[in-house]
Design a protein around this motif. Structure first.
Motif, PDB file in Angstrom:
ATOM      1  N   GLY A 162       0.793  -1.223   0.000  1.00 52.60           N
ATOM      2  CA  GLY A 162       0.000   0.000   0.000  1.00 52.60           C
ATOM      3  C   GLY A 162       0.823   1.270   0.000  1.00 52.60           C
ATOM      4  O   GLY A 162       0.468   2.260  -0.654  1.00 52.60           O
ATOM      5  N   SER A 163       1.948   1.280   0.722  1.00 49.60           N
ATOM      6  CA  SER A 163       2.778   2.495   0.788  1.00 49.60           C
ATOM      7  C   SER A 163       3.372   2.834  -0.567  1.00 49.60           C
ATOM      8  O   SER A 163       3.442   4.010  -0.964  1.00 49.60           O
ATOM      9  CB  SER A 163       3.893   2.304   1.818  1.00 49.60           C
ATOM     10  N   GLU A 164       3.800   1.819  -1.314  1.00 52.69           N
ATOM     11  CA  GLU A 164       4.331   2.066  -2.659  1.00 52.69           C
ATOM     12  C   GLU A 164       3.243   2.586  -3.581  1.00 52.69           C
ATOM     13  O   GLU A 164       3.479   3.473  -4.415  1.00 52.69           O
ATOM     14  CB  GLU A 164       4.936   0.770  -3.201  1.00 52.69           C
ATOM     15  N   ALA A 165       2.045   2.039  -3.412  1.00 50.31           N
ATOM     16  CA  ALA A 165       0.919   2.498  -4.231  1.00 50.31           C
ATOM     17  C   ALA A 165       0.558   3.947  -3.916  1.00 50.31           C
ATOM     18  O   ALA A 165       0.171   4.714  -4.808  1.00 50.31           O
ATOM     19  CB  ALA A 165      -0.285   1.583  -4.011  1.00 50.31           C
ATOM     20  N   ILE A 166       0.684   4.332  -2.652  1.00 55.01           N
ATOM     21  CA  ILE A 166       0.423   5.722  -2.277  1.00 55.01           C
ATOM     22  C   ILE A 166       1.366   6.661  -3.024  1.00 55.01           C
ATOM     23  O   ILE A 166       0.948   7.685  -3.582  1.00 55.01           O
ATOM     24  CB  ILE A 166       0.568   5.910  -0.750  1.00 55.01           C
ATOM     25  N   VAL A 167       2.641   6.318  -3.048  1.00 56.33           N
ATOM     26  CA  VAL A 167       3.624   7.154  -3.759  1.00 56.33           C
ATOM     27  C   VAL A 167       3.305   7.185  -5.250  1.00 56.33           C
ATOM     28  O   VAL A 167       3.411   8.237  -5.905  1.00 56.33           O
ATOM     29  CB  VAL A 167       5.052   6.631  -3.502  1.00 56.33           C
ATOM     30  N   ASP A 168       2.886   6.041  -5.807  1.00 56.97           N
ATOM     31  CA  ASP A 168       2.512   6.003  -7.224  1.00 56.97           C
ATOM     32  C   ASP A 168       1.413   7.020  -7.532  1.00 56.97           C
ATOM     33  O   ASP A 168       1.464   7.721  -8.556  1.00 56.97           O
ATOM     34  CB  ASP A 168       2.031   4.599  -7.601  1.00 56.97           C
ATOM     35  N   VAL A 169       0.422   7.104  -6.649  1.00 57.97           N
ATOM     36  CA  VAL A 169      -0.713   7.994  -6.885  1.00 57.97           C
ATOM     37  C   VAL A 169      -0.347   9.445  -6.576  1.00 57.97           C
ATOM     38  O   VAL A 169      -0.696  10.361  -7.328  1.00 57.97           O
ATOM     39  CB  VAL A 169      -1.930   7.546  -6.055  1.00 57.97           C
ATOM     40  N   LEU A 170       0.373   9.671  -5.488  1.00 55.13           N
ATOM     41  CA  LEU A 170       0.717  11.045  -5.105  1.00 55.13           C
ATOM     42  C   LEU A 170       1.489  11.773  -6.192  1.00 55.13           C
ATOM     43  O   LEU A 170       1.267  12.966  -6.442  1.00 55.13           O
ATOM     44  CB  LEU A 170       1.550  11.042  -3.817  1.00 55.13           C
ATOM     45  N   PHE A 171       2.409  11.069  -6.853  1.00 51.37           N
ATOM     46  CA  PHE A 171       3.269  11.727  -7.842  1.00 51.37           C
ATOM     47  C   PHE A 171       2.820  11.489  -9.282  1.00 51.37           C
ATOM     48  O   PHE A 171       3.540  11.809 -10.220  1.00 51.37           O
ATOM     49  CB  PHE A 171       4.711  11.279  -7.643  1.00 51.37           C
ATOM     50  N   GLY A 172       1.601  10.952  -9.448  1.00 53.56           N
ATOM     51  CA  GLY A 172       1.016  10.861 -10.775  1.00 53.56           C
ATOM     52  C   GLY A 172       1.489   9.709 -11.632  1.00 53.56           C
ATOM     53  O   GLY A 172       1.153   9.655 -12.815  1.00 53.56           O
TER      54      GLY A 172
END
Length: 800
Positions: free
Chosen positions: A473-483
């Motif tokens: 989930g944490s990696e996915a958060i970064v994926d979404v935050l930075f587009g």
């Protein structure tokens, strides 16, 4: 067993009555009973449903003892927000592969109970408040797992919608609501995906325990739906095994209640059980055992981890965005909150997975070399530390962007107990409000398995809800935050503004044993939409970094088997996916109905300026209600509006069709003159006992009054604790529970679940869950002492 499949009945005919009784109960916590004389092996079944929980130590059903590492995928509440059936299929393949690697033949899941209230402690394990969406998504998952050689166990059948008193509660539900809301998803999965097993729930349904409910297990499940698989009890749910066998239940789990084996063997010897009923049950069990061998091949944990990352990123819901996301600048970022270092990534209880790895948000920032400053701000509990708050506020004033990780701690939502309210910890809400006031570039990242209130919503610049995103989930958060990933999740449940706005507020998890579903069909958006109740976020809502336009709706073919097509275009500047949703609105119904209902959806990926034609199919069930007079589905006459939208409240296209061929009257028990409360559209909904009784045809059972009744095998330990022997038993049971799970005695969430589970358990369940430490005779002796029948108690103890 021989490699060539032997006829099941040939084996059954060779079995003694004792062997027949043994095969119908587990060998231990997780295995079926082997019968060496006939070459019948044991197979293993263990918990899921969003990962494999094969325990290393002594078995338990609450996730306390350690399990082997497995991929922790996002929970059902999370992946439901993807509305992506293909993604569920990929997850199913991975789950099956991991089951094969650990020689697990049956994965106990998925759970598809409907989210009646946001307060249900186990909602993170369920898909949606909507049965159509639940059924479609669960069918994709189950089909994939079964197609890859592993059995599934669809649970918890049925109307198991609260954790409070879950083993003795009685769900009182009218027949129309049962069929339209609480059985509909089960029916779809049984017919479309053909699960190997169904798990019968703890609770009673309209007065009869689900494990011995002939109407539910035989009349509906087997005869109407054609289910030919195994019905297994939930762990410790069996009340009376003889009644359960007669009702078409096949397997009692776990396998510690050997007294029940003797009762079954004796009943067969004495002709008190129909041998044909028992033999048919055993044939189903043998078929399950023979048809689910495992290959033991290892799985690629990194590939599965990356799949978990993809699923999570496709499931996150962007609830608010003032333009701050995606982040274009990687400088000046402040990260706030314990959850950034200690992720809240799954629920607690029987679904608790030991992940193969678990990077935190700060780990991911470090590995991708994104500069940041970190401060705790608050812990994961409710307490507030002024020094932490002051430090966070000081740093927030200097930051370009503040990312606040907040949500529900593990002690707030879990199997075994329900939530007390919809609020996050006070410390979370207060700090979000304070930081949002001093830094307009505040992004709130939520981790929670169910809806929460958001008193700070107006002041935050963006809100990204990750639900419980699994180990990646944490990696996915970064994926979404930075587009790197454009968010495309849509809420699979409504977000009420206040718990008092929910339709079952006055009846959910009330003291006592009756769970009266007075709101009938008005569950979730069916209530808020029909009764014009404002919500924080509607069903089907979710934002994107791009925009979409809808056009050219066409409705073809002959009613009710219609084909609906329309064009969707990505009118923005970046690629993205949109969940297109089809609702049906009956304009002038004579029977009470929801304003509109979801009857179709498809997720579409589009590049900028790309268009696609989406085609969805409708059938008679799309327009039908369940008519309790004729006991079948009926289409009411009238004009039906087919609505295409991007959420329940954002409808873009409409087309009407008319039906006039129905000649049946509205069922008497549903007519407005007899149940006027169900036709009143004033909020809050208020249903009298008389109207509810008229609708159900079932008098509301008298409220259970312990002091007026003797103690029985179905008295809970809490109830028995009114007398000294009960308090002693409670103390011993709690100590024994802790001894069985030494690795969890310092885990607050586990111990809270253990305490609630023990105290709310009926005495009969202690036999099944005690690993042989208690027998029926011993428990009956304790009950006799509690009832002051001391000579009777001596007889039970001597017979033990």
């Amino acid at each position: 067993m021989n490699e060539d499949k032997i006829n099941d009945m040939d084996i059954v005919n060779q079995m003694t009555n004792q062997e027949k009784a043994q095969l119908g109960s587990g060998a231990d916590f997780w295995h079926t009973q082997p019968i060496a004389r006939l070459g019948i092996p044991s197979i293993m079944m263990t918990d899921g449903p969003h990962g494999l929980r094969k325990q290393k130590e002594q078995g338990d059903h609450i996730g306390a003892n350690q399990s082997y590492p497995a991929t922790c995928f996002p929970t059902a509440a999370t992946i439901a927000n993807s509305w992506d059936k293909e993604l569920l299929g990929l997850m199913g393949e991975a789950l099956a592969r991991e089951c094969h690697s650990q020689h697990v033949s049956v994965l106990l899941g998925p759970g598809i109970n409907i989210k009646r209230s946001p307060l249900c402690g186990r909602n993170f394990e369920y898909f949606s408040e909507d049965p159509f969406l639940t059924g479609e998504l669960a069918s994709s998952l189950v089909s994939s797992i079964e197609r890859n050689g592993i059995g599934t166990s669809l649970k918890h059948f049925a109307a198991n919608n609260q954790e409070y008193n879950r083993m003795v509660s009685d769900s009182i539900v009218d027949m129309r609501t049962l069929h339209e809301i609480y059985l509909s998803a089960f029916e779809k999965v049984v017919k479309q995906a053909k699960p190997a097993t169904i798990m019968a729930a703890y609770n009673k349904l309209n007065g009869t325990y689900c494990c011995e409910n002939t109407w539910l297990l035989d009349d509906i499940l087997r005869k109407q739906w054609g289910f030919s698989g195994v019905v297994v009890s939930d762990w410790g749910a069996t009340n009376d095994r003889i009644k359960s066998i007669n009702a078409s239940m096949d397997l009692e789990m776990p396998g510690n209640a050997k007294d029940n084996d003797k009762k079954v063997a004796d009943a067969l010897d004495q002709g008190q059980l129909n041998p044909n009923t028992v033999d048919a049950s055993l044939s189903r069990l043998l078929s399950l055992i023979q048809s689910h061998p495992t290959d033991g091949k290892p799985f690629n944990s990194e590939i599965h981890h990356q799949l978990a990352r993809k699923i999570a990123s496709q499931s996150f819901v962007l609830l608010k965005n003032d333009g701050i996301l995606p982040l274009n600048d990687k400088e000046g970022i402040l990260i706030v909150g314990d959850m950034a270092k200690y992720p809240r990534y799954q629920g607690s209880g029987s679904s608790l997975i030991s992940p193969t790895k678990l990077p935190s948000l700060t780990d991911v920032f470090d590995s991708e070399q994104i500069p940041y400053t970190y401060t705790r701000g608050f812990g994961n509990d409710s307490g507030s530390d002024e020094s932490l708050v002051d430090e966070a506020l000081s740093l927030a004033k200097k930051a370009k962007v503040v990312l606040i990780m907040a949500g529900l701690p593990e002690t707030y939502e879990s199997e075994g107990f329900d939530r007390e309210h919809m609020d996050m910890p006070k410390s979370h809400n207060e700090l979000i409000s304070k930081i949002s006031e001093i830094n307009k570039n505040t992004v709130v990242i939520l981790s929670a398995g169910s809806p929460v209130t958001m008193p700070w919503l107006d002041s935050a610049s963006a809100v990204l809800h990750t639900y419980l995103g699994g180990q990646a989930g944490s990696e996915a958060i970064v994926d979404v935050l930075f587009g790197n990933v454009n968010p495309s999740g849509k809420l699979a449940e409504s977000y009420p503004k206040d718990i008092k706005d929910t339709p079952c507020y006055s009846t959910f998890a009330q003291p006592g044993r009756n769970a009266c579903y007075k709101e009938s069909i008005f569950v979730g958006y069916r209530y808020y939409d029909t009764f014009n109740v404002d919500v924080l976020f509607p069903f089907g809502f979710g934002l994107s970094y791009t925009t979409f336009s809808y056009s050219d709706i066409k409705v073809e073919c002959e009613f009710p088997n219609l084909t609906v097509s329309f064009v969707i275009k990505n009118s923005g500047k970046v690629s993205g996916s949109e969940v297109t949703q089809l609702y049906i609105h009956h304009k002038d119904p004579k029977i009470f109905k929801a304003k509109r209902e979801l009857k179709g959806f498809e997720k579409v990926h589009l590049n900028p300026n790309e268009s696609k034609t989406v085609t969805l199919s409708l059938c008679d069930r799309s327009f039908s209600y369940y008519n309790t007079d004729v006991k079948t589905w009926v289409i009411e006459n009238g004009e039906y509006e087919i609505q295409i939208g991007s959420s329940l409240k954002n409808i873009h296209l409409k087309e009407s069709v008319t039906y006039d061929k129905n000649t049946m009257d509205i069922p008497v028990n549903c007519q407005s003159q007899f149940i006027p409360d169900y036709y009143d559209r004033h909020h809050p909904i208020s249903i009298s006992d008389g109207n509810f009784t008229q609708l159900t045809g079932i008098p509301i059972p008298f409220a259970f009054k312990r002091k007026e009744e003797p103690f029985t095998i179905n008295s809970t330990i809490t109830e028995l604790s009114e007398v000294w022997i009960g308090r002693l038993l409670a103390s011993v049971a709690l100590k024994q529970s802790k001894k069985m799970m030494p690795s969890a005695v310092n885990d607050e969430k586990i111990m809270k679940m253990v305490h609630t589970g023990v105290m709310e358990s009926p005495l009969r369940s202690l036999v099944a869950m005690s690993n042989g430490a208690l027998t029926h005779s011993l428990v009956q002796g304790i009950i006799s002492i509690a009832n002051k029948k001391y000579f009777q108690a001596i007889k039970y103890f001597l017979s033990n």
